[in-house]
Design an enzyme around this catalytic site. Structure first.
Site: not given
Length: 449
Positions: A96, A164, A190, A218, A220, A222, A265
């Site tokens: 993304g 993706r 990841d 990322t 996020d 994470d 997420r």
């Protein structure tokens, strides 16, 4: 894969960085490194960065200082493995979008060309699809020069395109070998990094001198053992604007409630940081902290009480929060990740029903800034971080490291083996100081329900 869910299980052997061979070529950066005085602000290449940053963490390992798990520091080396005049590099972006992708691309190209004299750089388009050769393969790579990348750092997205999903590592290494690529920089999350590890393994199995370096991406935040991932600062800063808008709407109408759904997420870092930055949020709901909607101590009752006492309320929810309250249909995305059910839709519906059942007025404003956050250009803080990550990645690749990512840990730039970086997920600790700060700032109870 190295399980990193428990940091105490990580051994020094887990943190060893693969090398293609012994560096023996004097680096163009040698003059910059030689004679540099070690200080709290500079870690020499012969030194190490400790994994643990507390006395309690170090003591729990019951070993000497020299046996403590530690990371190889990033930065330029005096000697190189690759001869810059005979080196071709490749760059690929996957997954993304995230603020800062173009900054990393530009940083890699400029560091290679200006400081190492590597001017032969290929950009592989549309993610790993661009690494699959043959007549039915992906699009042809493009040449990347300082002129080509001039100004791209001022734009969001990625000039190389992205996609993706995985591709066959054998075919990808076939392409890299056919094109004579010695260095591959893989920018992604990841799943992408696991793909990069397979490329590195395949190349080593062939005896191919190919350095594969990951730049973890990322939004996020994470990925474990990183202080922060690039793009995260920009993301939560932009999310703060959405919270301000929701607060303005909610506080300007009778019995107003602003509900903001943010990305996250499995990790609620964006929701937490954006809430703290705005300091106008009454509730933060994240995947790491379960909550109930119903009951006297549930979210809905607490929300109504907050509206009754202050006239309005603002709630921020991470997209992965409350998934246990929703039915899962088994759908997955192109990367194999479970498609999340829409927590925003559920909360809107249940809020309206709850206020109506209580005979109370509700004016609800819902904001979901998702794509508007991840597609913007990096802010100043992320721009600096992206450039320094790119520099660290080039230093590592030219020195012959492979199967690793670059990142910053405890303020130091370090090399992290890909299995360690993908062995677990960085999440908000419900017992940690970040979540404690959120509870202090919002005034919400430690448990909802």
């Amino acid at each position: 894969m190295v399980s990193t869910a428990d940091p105490l299980s990580i051994t020094p052997a887990d943190l060893a960085i693969r090398r293609l061979g012994e560096p023996g070529i004097v680096s163009p950066m040698a003059a910059l490194v030689q004679g540099r005085v070690r200080s709290p602000h500079y870690v020499h290449e012969a030194d190490r960065v400790l994994l643990d940053d507390t006395l309690a963490g170090a003591e729990a390992r019951l070993c000497s200082v020299g046996e403590l798990p530690s990371l190889e520091p990033g930065g330029p080396r005096e000697y190189l493995y690759f001869d810059p005049s005979r080196t071709r590099a490749g760059i690929v972006t996957c997954g993304g979008l995230c603020p800062g992708l173009n900054n990393v691309i530009r940083g890699l190209v400029l560091e290679l060309a200006v400081n190492y004299g590597v001017t032969d750089v290929l950009g592989f388009r549309d993610g790993f699809r661009g690494l699959v050769g043959g007549p039915d393969g992906g699009p042809a790579p493009v040449r990347l020069t300082p002129d080509v990348v001039a100004g791209i750092h001022n734009r969001g997205g990625t000039v190389l395109g992205t996609s993706r999903g995985s591709q066959d590592p054998v075919r990808m290494v076939d392409t890299l070998e056919r094109l004579g690529v010695s260095l591959l920089f893989v920018i992604g999350g990841d799943g992408t990094l696991r793909g990069a590890a397979k490329i590195a393994d395949e190349a080593i199995g062939r005896g191919l001198a190919l350095s594969v370096i990951g730049v973890p991406k990322t939004i996020d935040n994470d990925i474990p053992f990183l202080d922060q991932s690039f793009g995260f600062q920009t993301a939560f800063t932009r999310a703060t604007d959405s919270i301000k808008s929701a607060h303005t709407e909610a506080s300007s109408t009778p019995h107003g409630v602003g509900l903001v759904k943010l990305m996250g997420r499995h990790s609620g870092f964006i929701a937490c940081y954006a809430a703290l930055a705005s300091h106008d949020v009454d509730f933060v709901l994240i995947p790491e902290v379960p909550f109930l909607l119903d009951g006297p101590d549930g979210f809905l009752a607490r929300l109504r009480h907050r509206v009754q006492t202050q006239g309005h309320a603002v709630a921020v929810v991470a997209e992965g929060a409350g998934q246990d309250l929703l039915a899962y249909d088994g759908a997955v995305d192109a990367s194999g990740n479970a498609r999340l059910a829409d927590i925003g839709a559920l909360l809107r519906q249940r809020m309206a029903e709850d206020f109506a059942a209580a005979g109370e007025e509700l004016t609800l404003r819902y904001v979901d800034p998702g794509y508007a956050i991840r597609s913007v250009a990096a802010n100043g803080s992320d721009a600096v971080y992206c450039l320094r990550l790119a520099q660290a990645a080039v230093h590592a690749a030219m020195a012959g490291r492979t199967g690793m990512v670059v990142g910053r840990w405890h303020g130091r730039f370090v090399h992290i083996p890909i299995p360690v970086a993908t062995g677990s997920r960085n999440q908000v600790d419900p017992n940690g100081d970040l979540w404690m700060s959120v509870l202090e700032a919002t005034g919400q109870p430690a448990r909802l329900g």
